[in-house]
Design a protein around this motif. Sequence first.
Motif, PDB file in Angstrom:
ATOM      1  N   LEU A  42       0.806  -1.216   0.000  1.00 32.86           N
ATOM      2  CA  LEU A  42       0.000   0.000   0.000  1.00 32.86           C
ATOM      3  C   LEU A  42       0.844   1.272   0.000  1.00 32.86           C
ATOM      4  O   LEU A  42       0.536   2.211  -0.723  1.00 32.86           O
ATOM      5  CB  LEU A  42      -0.940   0.007   1.215  1.00 32.86           C
ATOM      6  N   ALA A  43       1.891   1.327   0.834  1.00 35.29           N
ATOM      7  CA  ALA A  43       2.707   2.546   0.930  1.00 35.29           C
ATOM      8  C   ALA A  43       4.039   2.214   1.597  1.00 35.29           C
ATOM      9  O   ALA A  43       4.148   1.225   2.327  1.00 35.29           O
ATOM     10  CB  ALA A  43       1.982   3.620   1.731  1.00 35.29           C
ATOM     11  N   PHE A  44       5.041   3.069   1.358  1.00 36.96           N
ATOM     12  CA  PHE A  44       6.371   2.875   1.949  1.00 36.96           C
ATOM     13  C   PHE A  44       6.982   4.246   2.191  1.00 36.96           C
ATOM     14  O   PHE A  44       6.975   5.100   1.305  1.00 36.96           O
ATOM     15  CB  PHE A  44       7.264   2.091   0.970  1.00 36.96           C
ATOM     16  N   TYR A  45       7.474   4.458   3.393  1.00 39.38           N
ATOM     17  CA  TYR A  45       8.127   5.712   3.769  1.00 39.38           C
ATOM     18  C   TYR A  45       9.480   5.392   4.384  1.00 39.38           C
ATOM     19  O   TYR A  45       9.589   4.481   5.204  1.00 39.38           O
ATOM     20  CB  TYR A  45       7.299   6.490   4.797  1.00 39.38           C
ATOM     21  N   THR A  46      10.486   6.147   4.009  1.00 38.65           N
ATOM     22  CA  THR A  46      11.808   6.028   4.620  1.00 38.65           C
ATOM     23  C   THR A  46      12.110   7.356   5.286  1.00 38.65           C
ATOM     24  O   THR A  46      11.906   8.411   4.695  1.00 38.65           O
ATOM     25  CB  THR A  46      12.869   5.705   3.546  1.00 38.65           C
ATOM     26  N   GLY A  47      12.587   7.289   6.528  1.00 37.51           N
ATOM     27  CA  GLY A  47      12.840   8.514   7.266  1.00 37.51           C
ATOM     28  C   GLY A  47      14.205   8.527   7.923  1.00 37.51           C
ATOM     29  O   GLY A  47      14.856   7.492   8.069  1.00 37.51           O
ATOM     30  N   ALA A  48      14.628   9.726   8.298  1.00 42.04           N
ATOM     31  CA  ALA A  48      15.916   9.919   8.954  1.00 42.04           C
ATOM     32  C   ALA A  48      15.725  10.892  10.111  1.00 42.04           C
ATOM     33  O   ALA A  48      15.073  11.920   9.957  1.00 42.04           O
ATOM     34  CB  ALA A  48      16.930  10.484   7.963  1.00 42.04           C
ATOM     35  N   ASP A  49      16.305  10.542  11.268  1.00 45.73           N
ATOM     36  CA  ASP A  49      16.234  11.401  12.446  1.00 45.73           C
ATOM     37  C   ASP A  49      17.648  11.583  12.987  1.00 45.73           C
ATOM     38  O   ASP A  49      18.187  10.700  13.657  1.00 45.73           O
ATOM     39  CB  ASP A  49      15.329  10.776  13.499  1.00 45.73           C
ATOM     40  N   GLU A  50      18.239  12.717  12.660  1.00 50.58           N
ATOM     41  CA  GLU A  50      19.619  12.976  13.078  1.00 50.58           C
ATOM     42  C   GLU A  50      19.750  13.035  14.598  1.00 50.58           C
ATOM     43  O   GLU A  50      20.769  12.614  15.157  1.00 50.58           O
ATOM     44  CB  GLU A  50      20.136  14.272  12.445  1.00 50.58           C
ATOM     45  N   ALA A  51      18.733  13.512  15.284  1.00 49.78           N
ATOM     46  CA  ALA A  51      18.792  13.634  16.744  1.00 49.78           C
ATOM     47  C   ALA A  51      18.984  12.290  17.437  1.00 49.78           C
ATOM     48  O   ALA A  51      19.599  12.216  18.497  1.00 49.78           O
ATOM     49  CB  ALA A  51      17.537  14.320  17.273  1.00 49.78           C
ATOM     50  N   THR A  52      18.469  11.218  16.824  1.00 54.57           N
ATOM     51  CA  THR A  52      18.612   9.879  17.409  1.00 54.57           C
ATOM     52  C   THR A  52      19.549   8.989  16.599  1.00 54.57           C
ATOM     53  O   THR A  52      19.663   7.802  16.881  1.00 54.57           O
ATOM     54  CB  THR A  52      17.248   9.182  17.544  1.00 54.57           C
ATOM     55  N   SER A  53      20.197   9.563  15.594  1.00 55.87           N
ATOM     56  CA  SER A  53      21.086   8.800  14.695  1.00 55.87           C
ATOM     57  C   SER A  53      20.395   7.531  14.203  1.00 55.87           C
ATOM     58  O   SER A  53      20.935   6.435  14.283  1.00 55.87           O
ATOM     59  CB  SER A  53      22.400   8.443  15.393  1.00 55.87           C
ATOM     60  N   SER A  54      19.186   7.702  13.702  1.00 56.97           N
ATOM     61  CA  SER A  54      18.436   6.538  13.242  1.00 56.97           C
ATOM     62  C   SER A  54      17.773   6.797  11.894  1.00 56.97           C
ATOM     63  O   SER A  54      17.480   7.932  11.528  1.00 56.97           O
ATOM     64  CB  SER A  54      17.391   6.126  14.273  1.00 56.97           C
TER      65      SER A  54
END
Length: 109
Positions: A42-54
Amino acid sequence: MQPIVRVSILRCPPDRFGEMRQMMVELEQTLRPGIEEMPGFLAFYTGADEATSSLSNVSLWVDLDAAKQLDRFQPMLDSGKPFVDKGATFERPVMNYSTLWQMQSASRN
């Protein structure tokens, strides 16, 4: 039947975050064609969070069997090794959440 929300999280050394973020961006061209063709996708999202290095992959599937296709999708499996070689760790097991409720924006700006 409510969809399944699949969540995979990668944690990386803070000093390698930028490099791994770019690696994740570049993976799109390898992973997108196969994932888009999977039954039940149905859907796919890729994310980045520099604050948590993830970095995260969050995807939406019609049911658990459809979501678990990623467990066997060889390009996805192969894509993790370069991250691990550079010090990343993956939270395991990958989480497949049953949907309890959902909402969408009434206005699509």
